[in-house]
Design an enzyme around this catalytic site. Structure first.
Site, short mmCIF file in Angstrom:
data_model
loop_
_atom_site.label_atom_id
_atom_site.label_comp_id
_atom_site.label_asym_id
_atom_site.label_seq_id
_atom_site.Cartn_x
_atom_site.Cartn_y
_atom_site.Cartn_z
N SER A 126 0.84 -1.20 0.00
CA SER A 126 0.00 0.00 0.00
C SER A 126 0.87 1.25 0.00
O SER A 126 2.04 1.20 0.41
CB SER A 126 -0.89 0.00 1.25
OG SER A 126 -1.57 1.23 1.42
N TYR B 153 -2.03 -1.12 10.26
CA TYR B 153 -2.12 -1.36 8.83
C TYR B 153 -0.80 -1.03 8.14
O TYR B 153 -0.26 -1.83 7.36
CB TYR B 153 -3.26 -0.51 8.25
CG TYR B 153 -3.52 -0.71 6.78
CD1 TYR B 153 -4.27 -1.78 6.33
CD2 TYR B 153 -3.02 0.19 5.84
CE1 TYR B 153 -4.54 -1.96 4.97
CE2 TYR B 153 -3.27 0.02 4.49
CZ TYR B 153 -4.02 -1.05 4.05
OH TYR B 153 -4.28 -1.21 2.70
#
Length: 275
Positions: free
Chosen positions: A155, A168
């Protein structure tokens, strides 16, 4: 001739979103698909997860391309279920060439306020689940002796920090070094390993109230339009969120012969978000 004609791809998180998009496009380009996702509930995730119906729809859409697919309910936290699904697919299709470790969750929370469960679920799925997916699948590519390609979904969060995403971001940064180590280990087998790093993508993981609140903490009940207003400020190109197909285009490049000498890289598709 498709870009992956005659090859077989194993895809996690294939019931919807980016995983479904990858499955359909690779099938259109000539690959047969081994697809897994899970209907298991994860209490720390603040949005509905995939259903059996979602995975069945992926099957329908892949079969509509004329290619074959085996789809199974398998949680990336469950090594045995992953191994069984991959083995069944390889037995049926005769080979494995491509692995897309795509499955993941999002559960925004302040670092010092999130529960132990929220932290642990994230690590177990987004980091350990990637390792378990690769452990269950990559040995089949090695055994085939033809080389292959692995793409791990990371990401922009591995590169650019935002509040309320420590767990995350930690997983998405963690898979980068997992990728680099495996790229070195697997290079003698002509297996390439890379990560992709999308900015915000318009999938169910993003299009939900928890993410809208993350992006618009100034509002009590933000809408998608409110979220998009904020999301546009993160990207330098004038776009709020990418389509799953935009990420699939990058994945297809990395697993095809167009990228036959590309390995150990972080492939950023972020609309300028890291600038």
């Amino acid at each position: 001739m498709g870009k992956v004609d005659g090859k077989v791809a194993f895809i996690t998180g294939a019931a919807r979103g980016q995983g479904r998009s990858h499955a359909i496009r690779l099938a259109q380009e000539g690959a047969d698909i081994i697809a897994v996702d899970t209907t298991a509930k994860v209490d720390s995730v603040p949005y509905p997860l995939a259903t059996a119906g979602d995975l069945a729809e992926t099957v329908r859409l892949v079969e509509a391309t004329g290619r074959r697919i085996i789809a199974r309910d398998a949680d990336v936290r469950d090594s045995l279920a992953l191994g069984d699904a991959v083995t069944e697919g390889v037995t049926e299709f005769g080979r494995l060439d491509i692995v897309l470790a795509n499955a993941g969750i999002s559960s925004p929370a302040p670092t010092l306020e999130m529960s132990d469960e929220t932290w642990q679920d994230m690590i177990d799925i987004n980091l350990t689940g990637v390792w378990k997916s690769l452990k269950a699948s990559v040995p089949h590519i090695i055994k085939g002796g033809r080389g292959g390609a692995v793409v791990i979904t990371s990401s922009l969060a591995a590169i650019y920090a935002n509040e309320n995403t420590a767990h995350y971001s930690a997983t998405k940064a963690g898979v980068v070094m997992l990728m680099k180590v495996m790229a070195k280990e697997l290079a003698p087998h002509s297996i390439r390993v890379n990560t992709i790093h999308p900015t915000t993508v318009a999938t169910d993981m993003i299009l939900n109230d928890a993410t809208y609140q993350l992006f618009r903490p100034d509002l009590d009940h933000p809408t998608r339009a409110d979220f998009e207003e904020a999301a546009r400020t993160l990207n330098r190109l004038p776009v709020a969120a990418l389509d799953a197909a935009d990420i699939t285009n990058a994945v297809l490049h990395l697993v095809s012969d167009d990228a036959k000498y590309v390995t150990g890289t972080t492939h950023v598709i972020d609309a300028g978000g890291a600038l």
